[in-house]
Write an enzyme that holds these catalytic residues in place. Structure first.
Site, PDB file in Angstrom:
ATOM      1  CG  HIS A  54      -2.248  -0.674   0.943  1.00 46.73           C
ATOM      2  ND1 HIS A  54      -2.372  -2.038   0.859  1.00 46.73           N
ATOM      3  CD2 HIS A  54      -3.480  -0.162   0.718  1.00 46.73           C
ATOM      4  CE1 HIS A  54      -3.644  -2.332   0.610  1.00 46.73           C
ATOM      5  NE2 HIS A  54      -4.327  -1.217   0.515  1.00 46.73           N
ATOM      6  CE  LYS A  93      -7.241 -10.158  11.807  1.00 49.79           C
ATOM      7  NZ  LYS A  93      -6.833 -11.371  12.494  1.00 49.79           N
TER       8      LYS A  93
END
Length: 188
Positions: free
Chosen positions: A38, A104
């Site tokens: 990222h 999550k």
């Protein structure tokens, strides 16, 4: 509860059908990326450069899969905590056209606002079930940042990949809805 089948790339029509709490079976291609990947993607967007993969309409799975054993497509592939990607996510949604994320845990207000603004979705995969989840991955290949090892960007082909919608494009938030239900119950 019904199960909704959707296929990538995601479209606005397919996203408008999803509500927080829906159970989904996802099919098609998804990409993996964790923290280090990222950061690199964000640097490219900051410089106005092309990404190594076209993320328009695509889904990123926050996972660092373990190596495959002989005869397997991939090793264990469970979701990692999503908030670590929050600083990068709004730009991936707004500039790169990303439409979905799988991880999550909760997302920041900035990410949830960007999900609504960009008409996207945040799914959760069940934590602790990495070996079972991996059985739904039928093909895996590294497509960028091989030097990052398990954090490299993988292209995965998934079949009936089990997910739940946490944040939908209308501002629905499964985690907050759960908190609200508990709060109401405790008052009675």
């Amino acid at each position: 509860m019904s199960i909704i089948n959707i296929t990538t790339p995601l479209t606005n029509d397919s996203l408008e059908k999803l509500r927080s709490g829906d159970q989904v079976l996802l099919n098609g291609v998804i990409f993996t990326a964790r923290d280090a990947a990222h950061a690199r993607l964000a640097e490219l967007l900051e410089r106005g450069e092309k990404l190594p993969v076209d993320l328009c309409g695509q889904v990123i799975y926050y996972v660092g899969p373990s190596p495959a054993k002989p005869g397997q497509v991939i090793g264990s592939a469970g979701p990692t905590t999503s908030y670590r990607m929050d600083m990068y996510t709004p730009k991936l949604l707004e500039v790169a056209g990303l439409k979905g994320m799988i991880g999550k845990g909760k997302r920041s207000k900035e990410v949830k606002d960007a999900i609504v603004r960009c008409k996207a979705v945040y799914f959760t995969a069940v934590g602790g079930a990495a070996a079972l989840i991996a059985k739904r991955i039928v093909k895996a290949e590294v497509v960028a940042y091989q030097d990052l090892g398990p954090e490299a960007v993988h292209r995965l082909v998934v079949e009936n990949f089990p997910l739940f919608v946490v944040n939908d494009c209308y501002g629905g938030d499964l985690y907050q809805e759960g908190i609200n239900i508990y709060a109401d119950t405790s008052v009675k």
